[in-house]
Motif scaffolding. Sequence first.
Motif, PDB file in Angstrom:
ATOM      1  N   THR A  62       0.911  -1.182  -0.095  1.00 19.93           N
ATOM      2  CA  THR A  62       0.153  -0.274  -0.071  1.00 19.93           C
ATOM      3  C   THR A  62       0.982   1.124  -0.064  1.00 19.93           C
ATOM      4  O   THR A  62       2.085   1.194   0.480  1.00 19.93           O
ATOM      5  CB  THR A  62      -1.016   0.127   1.469  1.00 19.93           C
ATOM      6  OG1 THR A  62      -0.196  -0.073   2.497  1.00 19.93           O
ATOM      7  CG2 THR A  62      -1.941  -1.242   1.199  1.00 19.93           C
ATOM      8  N   GLU A  63       0.270   2.564  -0.230  1.00 19.78           N
ATOM      9  CA  GLU A  63       1.067   3.551   0.073  1.00 19.78           C
ATOM     10  C   GLU A  63       1.730   3.559   1.381  1.00 19.78           C
ATOM     11  O   GLU A  63       2.900   4.007   1.375  1.00 19.78           O
ATOM     12  CB  GLU A  63       0.025   4.897  -0.213  1.00 19.78           C
ATOM     13  CG  GLU A  63       0.731   6.236  -0.181  1.00 19.78           C
ATOM     14  CD  GLU A  63      -0.065   7.291  -0.392  1.00 19.78           C
ATOM     15  OE1 GLU A  63       0.256   8.586  -0.479  1.00 19.78           O
ATOM     16  OE2 GLU A  63      -1.166   6.954  -0.724  1.00 19.78           O
TER      17      GLU A  63
ATOM     18  N   GLU B 106       4.729   1.386   1.150  1.00 18.44           N
ATOM     19  CA  GLU B 106       5.988   1.872   0.556  1.00 18.44           C
ATOM     20  C   GLU B 106       6.697   3.036   1.433  1.00 18.44           C
ATOM     21  O   GLU B 106       7.760   2.981   1.635  1.00 18.44           O
ATOM     22  CB  GLU B 106       5.711   2.577  -0.653  1.00 18.44           C
ATOM     23  CG  GLU B 106       4.848   1.853  -1.796  1.00 18.44           C
ATOM     24  CD  GLU B 106       6.031   0.794  -2.374  1.00 18.44           C
ATOM     25  OE1 GLU B 106       7.234   0.850  -2.195  1.00 18.44           O
ATOM     26  OE2 GLU B 106       5.487  -0.065  -3.062  1.00 18.44           O
ATOM     27  N   ARG B 107       5.839   3.572   2.111  1.00 20.45           N
ATOM     28  CA  ARG B 107       6.621   4.449   3.035  1.00 20.45           C
ATOM     29  C   ARG B 107       7.193   3.874   4.235  1.00 20.45           C
ATOM     30  O   ARG B 107       8.648   4.356   4.507  1.00 20.45           O
ATOM     31  CB  ARG B 107       5.669   5.469   3.731  1.00 20.45           C
ATOM     32  CG  ARG B 107       6.053   6.662   4.680  1.00 20.45           C
ATOM     33  CD  ARG B 107       6.990   7.622   3.969  1.00 20.45           C
ATOM     34  NE  ARG B 107       6.670   8.201   3.013  1.00 20.45           N
ATOM     35  CZ  ARG B 107       6.054   9.544   2.862  1.00 20.45           C
ATOM     36  NH1 ARG B 107       5.788  10.158   4.220  1.00 20.45           N
ATOM     37  NH2 ARG B 107       5.464  10.137   1.862  1.00 20.45           N
TER      38      ARG B 107
END
Length: 306
Positions: free
Chosen positions: A58-59, A62-63
């Motif tokens: 998910t976003e 990724e972070r």
Amino acid sequence: MLLRELQYLVALARERHFARAAEACHVSQPSLSAGIRRLETDLDVTLVSRGRRFTGLTEEGERVLLWAHRILADLDGLRDDLDQMRAGVSGTLRLGAIPTALAAASLLTTPFCARHPHARISLSSLSSREIHRRLTDFEIDAALTYLDGEDGERAIPLYEERYLLLTPDDGELADRPRARWTEVAALPLCLLGQEMRNRRILDDLFHDAGAAVVPAIETDSVSALFAHVATHRWSSVIAHAWLHMIGVPDGMRIIPMETPPKSPQIGLVTAERSPQPVVVRALLDVARGLDLRVTLDATLRNHLAR
């Protein structure tokens, strides 16, 4: 959260397959899946886009992956740091120096090597501008240069430059106790080129005294400068640290220049990193225990007394 769970996430992002990621981490697939779910619970976010097979992060995932890489890299750095502490300081210290400070570099590198015999030094002659760029890009570890308060750099002051007229024994200013900038500007001079920071400083000092200087010879090499003045045809304005390396050529003498309102300062500069590499910390420890001002001033007094 556990470091192991971050390793699971990194492996999954790399392998893009739960079974292969589990194999790379030497655990079962249920253990890896459970570890990533614990990480999601700890962070209160969904990290993996789940379906019948792995489809990506998910976003938020990724972070977290970016932070996981950073944290695990720091862990590797910590282990390397401790290994070096146990075995003693080793590796290569990449040190830069402006040409006018190269003469004093041995006053720092010699005690460093004596204290850390397993470490090596790669010493490069660089302009002040190139030093700032290479420190920013982590291409060198530390440098001897003018202290200008550049952002992102740490500095330890080492000494202030003192300027001397180097002139033939029979020169028109040879009997003066102190030389004026306006008088020196009229002599046939050999100076460093204007691309060098030392020369730009001298130009400012001549300008402040109301003089313009046009040297007969310009060079980017301190040794070439001394080779020319040793012919007794030219004079030069030198930094007192050069005496430590080259001394005063036969048939020449040094005369103190008028003292400027503020003397340029030479220091040891390192990039703003936390924590600092072991070899850099070792160099800083050596530098803090030295007094280069006293050493260089004593050298100057000895030459003036001759």
